[in-house]
Design an enzyme around this catalytic site. Structure first.
Site, short mmCIF file in Angstrom:
data_model
loop_
_atom_site.label_atom_id
_atom_site.label_comp_id
_atom_site.label_asym_id
_atom_site.label_seq_id
_atom_site.Cartn_x
_atom_site.Cartn_y
_atom_site.Cartn_z
N GLU A 175 10.23 10.66 -5.69
CA GLU A 175 9.96 11.27 -4.35
C GLU A 175 10.85 10.59 -3.26
OE1 GLU A 175 6.16 9.84 -2.87
OE2 GLU A 175 6.82 9.65 -0.71
N THR A 228 5.40 7.55 0.23
CA THR A 228 3.91 7.58 0.34
C THR A 228 2.76 6.68 -0.53
OG1 THR A 228 3.82 9.54 -1.39
CG2 THR A 228 3.91 10.05 1.09
S1 SF4 Z 1 -1.96 12.56 -1.95
FE1 SF4 Z 1 -0.62 10.92 -1.83
S2 SF4 Z 1 -0.56 10.15 -4.04
FE2 SF4 Z 1 -1.56 12.16 -4.01
S3 SF4 Z 1 0.52 13.70 -4.33
FE3 SF4 Z 1 -0.04 13.53 -2.04
S4 SF4 Z 1 1.05 11.81 -1.44
FE4 SF4 Z 1 0.95 11.71 -3.68
#
Ligand code: SF4
Length: 322
Positions: free
Chosen positions: A138, A177
């Site tokens: 990411e 994230t």
């Molecule tokens: S909801 Fe959060 S953990 Fe799930 S793929 Fe998206 S950014 Fe990643």
């Protein structure tokens, strides 16, 4: 009655964290590969593990998905190439377009949100600092939204102290994230203390799924003797769940499946917390509960920190094809 069933099993109370396991971004990415296999037939190429879970990857391989690390491994083909939920640098999309590959972008919309923030800051002349872990796909993807050298990676409070920047006024930060909320808060506090004019995200970059799973672990960890996190070692949010449990006072183990459980750690445990990273399917949690039920007389209680009802539509390219 056999000999084993006559042996009394020790009691074990399991507190099951809720929410746990699959998030909306992971569900969407897996659905995208499955839909592509249905629409286009096998093979479907997937750049990088679609989500960080071996069980999921193996199941998709069995259906005809071929996983590659780089586009160079994909032959010239009319078959689709799917980009994983973690997102990709712009250079990867450009290479796919140049080669006329049918690219389908399964980047989680919450990662795309961070990409767009970074782009907007850059366009407005701000230097972008990214709080995240070096080398995570990411982070590679987010850094790759801007020209080389435009994003400065910050991994720790110490990194903030060591930063040397030409201009300390026009700064903005975005974050990965799937960070630990507590760690990232410390880093962001250090950033705002050192650079009081720095601009942050309008709405938190750490996603709802990371936030809610960590909140549930924080609630459960003080109530149990140990915590088991179901997830892969290369899954950032699973590793963070293990850390959060340990910081909240419970020894924690991260396992990919029931085969990895170190039973020597659970002899004296009478209360156990169980959670799962955002890329771990519920079937693995069920298998692990089954393994505990074979050795213990278990009772199960769910501890909930949040209700989730988030879902994302499939990538545009797949929505259009019925
Ligand atoms: S909801 Fe959060 S953990 Fe799930 S793929 Fe998206 S950014 Fe990643």
């Amino acid at each position: 009655m056999n000999a084993q069933s006559r042996i009394e099993k020790p009691p074990l109370k399991i507190l099951l964290c809720s929410p746990r396991g699959f998030c909306a971004g992971v569900v969407r990415a897996i659905d995208a590969v499955e839909r592509a296999l249905t629409v286009y037939g096998a093979p479907v190429y997937v750049r990088h593990e679609i989500v960080h879970n071996r069980y999921v990857v193996e199941a998709l391989k069995a259906k005809g998905a071929i996983f590659v690390e780089e586009l160079g491994e994909v032959p010239d083909t009319p078959a689709p190439v799917i980009f994983s939920a973690h997102g990709v640098p712009k250079s990867v999309s450009a290479e796919a377009a140049e080669r006329n590959l049918l690219a389908i972008d399964a980047t989680c919309p919450l990662v795309t949100k961070v990409h767009r923030e970074a782009e907007i800051h850059h366009r407005r002349g701000r230097r972008v600092l990214l709080v995240g872990h070096a080398g995570h796909p990411e982070v590679v993807g987010t850094m790759g939204q801007l020209p080389d050298g435009a994003v400065v990676l910050v991994e720790s409070v110490a990194d903030v102290g060591a930063l040397t920047l030409d201009d300390e006024q026009d700064l903005a930060y975005v974050t990965q994230t799937t960070l630990s909320l507590d760690d990232s808060q410390e880093i962001v506090e250090a950033l705002t203390q050192r650079f009081p004019t720095i601009i942050g995200p309008y709405k938190e970059d750490i996603c709802y799924a990371t936030t809610n799973r960590q909140a549930a672990v924080k609630r459960v960890a003080p109530l149990v003797d140990a915590v088991l996190v179901v997830g892969s070692p290369n899954s950032s949010n699973s590793q963070r769940l293990r850390e959060v449990a340990e910081r909240s006072g419970a020894p924690a183990q991260l396992v990919q499946s029931r085969n990895e459980i170190d039973w020597s750690l659970f002899g004296a445990v009478r209360t156990l917390g169980i959670t799962a990273g955002a890329s771990a399917p519920e079937v693995l949690v069920e298998e692990i509960m089954g393994a505990f039920a074979e050795r213990f007389d278990i009772t199960v209680e769910t501890v909930s920190a949040a209700d989730e009802n988030v879902s994302f539509p499939l990538p545009r390219e797949l929505r259009a094809v019925v």
